[in-house]
Design an enzyme around this catalytic site. Structure first.
Site, PDB file in Angstrom:
ATOM      1  N   SER A 186       1.021  -1.223   0.295  1.00 19.16           N
ATOM      2  CA  SER A 186      -0.022   0.334   0.307  1.00 19.16           C
ATOM      3  C   SER A 186       0.688   1.002  -0.096  1.00 19.16           C
ATOM      4  O   SER A 186       0.306   2.244  -0.743  1.00 19.16           O
ATOM      5  CB  SER A 186      -1.015  -0.140   0.977  1.00 19.16           C
ATOM      6  N   HIS A 198      -0.782   4.411   8.357  1.00 19.95           N
ATOM      7  CA  HIS A 198      -0.502   5.022   6.923  1.00 19.95           C
ATOM      8  C   HIS A 198       0.345   6.425   7.154  1.00 19.95           C
ATOM      9  O   HIS A 198      -0.758   8.057   7.789  1.00 19.95           O
ATOM     10  CB  HIS A 198      -0.658   5.028   5.852  1.00 19.95           C
ATOM     11  N   ASP A 228      -3.394   7.624   8.422  1.00 21.93           N
ATOM     12  CA  ASP A 228      -3.875   6.985   9.365  1.00 21.93           C
ATOM     13  C   ASP A 228      -3.884   6.051  10.454  1.00 21.93           C
ATOM     14  O   ASP A 228      -2.836   6.216  10.995  1.00 21.93           O
ATOM     15  CB  ASP A 228      -5.556   5.903   8.365  1.00 21.93           C
TER      16      ASP A 228
END
Length: 354
Positions: free
Chosen positions: A40, A332, A329
């Site tokens: 990600s 991340h 978040d």
């Protein structure tokens, strides 16, 4: 990545000249394209087009990205691949290969094949339904075929040989897989598991080299025990960094560095750089004020303690100033966090590859 595990891949610039991380390009560096593989931290939206467990194509993701557009990037704005692409003088954003609107000009300057939830261990992507690295490699082969068809073999080969290849994986292997499910722990101790991951990483670099890659940058593991989600889950009442997880990451990094240095010495006319994710992030965590940050143990979205992916949604309140937060978040980094990170690592990366 059951993104309990986000490779906290922070990234970003050569010289920060504003609070939002605008930087100066490195001089005497010519890069035709940027190509990215992994999880990600490098996925700009490939998971939008598959049945993956984790997605980020809804608000408030993208809050500060091109007018507040959620694209599938796990951040408020740019992710590390975007920052690298800009700082290497290639383009402003690195698009997802699976985006159906992608154009030939996008292919010529690079794309990302990364998928949130991926890792070196095949079991990791089985858990998350992400795109495995071998499949990402197949996508790259398809990409090469498109380049050849549109531009001819000579031009296509020139693009590939003058590209920088980025790889970022391993965090999900530890946090989502090894430390969350018993399967791998029953088969491997930490050192043996690291050995398996490193062999997978080295093999992937070798595969890219066989396909023409000349400049490969492999990101090490970050201090995964310090991401907000893991602090909440396993850091005790005071939400401390989880030492066991960080030690596993450090062991992986030392083993990876040794093996990649050996590999690099044997690759003809190619360079492999190991990009440190661990120590630069520790520096930021230990002295956030030096970098203009105020909050490093919580994300901006919601409480910042546990929200990520679908738990960070339009009903989640966000902090008033994203640029004071290291994390967007609970797993991340924010765009600012990525920018600060790259400011630290880009000079050595350029020196290693050029």
């Amino acid at each position: 990545m059951m993104e309990m595990v986000i490779l906290f891949c922070l990234y970003a610039c050569f010289c920060i000249s504003s609070s939002k991380g605008t930087m100066n390009q490195p001089k005497n560096v010519s890069v035709q394209a940027v190509l990215a593989f992994g999880d990600s931290t490098m996925d700009p939206g490939n998971n939008n087009y598959i049945k993956a467990l984790f997605k980020a194509n809804f608000p408030p993701y993208g809050k500060d990205f091109m007018g507040g557009t959620p694209t599938g990037r796990f951040s408020n704005g740019k992710i590390v691949t975007d920052v690298f692409a800009k700082e290497l003088g290639v383009k402003e954003y690195l698009p997802a290969y699976l985006d159906p609107s992608i154009q030939d000009k996008d292919l010529q300057t690079g794309v990302s094949f990364a998928s949130a939830g991926s890792g070196y261990d095949p079991l990791t992507t089985t858990i998350t339904s992400a795109i495995p690295l071998p499949v990402q490699l197949d996508m790259f082969k398809q990409y090469m075929g498109k380049l050849i068809k549109k531009n001819g073999k000579e031009v296509a080969n020139n693009i590939i040989s003058n590209s920088v290849f980025f790889i970022s994986a391993s965090s999900n292997d530890f946090l989502l897989n090894y430390f969350s499910f018993p399967t791998r722990r029953s088969q491997y101790d930490v050192r043996a598991y690291n050995d398996m991951l490193v062999k997978q990483a080295v093999g992937f670099v070798q595969d890219l080299h066989k396909l023409g890659a000349k400049k490969v940058a492999v990101l090490s593991a970050a201090p995964i025990g310090c991401v907000p989600f893991e602090r909440t889950l396993a850091g005790g009442t005071h939400r401390m960094c989880v030492d066991e997880y960080n030690k596993a990451a450090q062991l992986f990094n030392s083993m990876l560095k040794q093996q990649l240095q050996l590999l690099a010495s044997s690759l003809h006319e190619s360079r492999v750089a190991i990009v440190d994710f661990y120590n630069p992030l520790i520096k930021i965590l230990e002295n956030p004020q030096q970098y203009g940050l105020e909050v490093t143990d919580r994300g901006c979205c919601g409480t910042g303690d546990v929200e990520f992916s679908f738990f960070c949604n339009k009903l989640s309140p966000t902090c008033s100033n994203t640029y004071k937060f290291l994390f967007w978040d609970s797993i991340h980094p924010s765009e600012k966090g990525y920018s600060i990170y790259v400011d630290q690592v880009l000079p050595d990366l350029v020196k290693s590859l050029f």
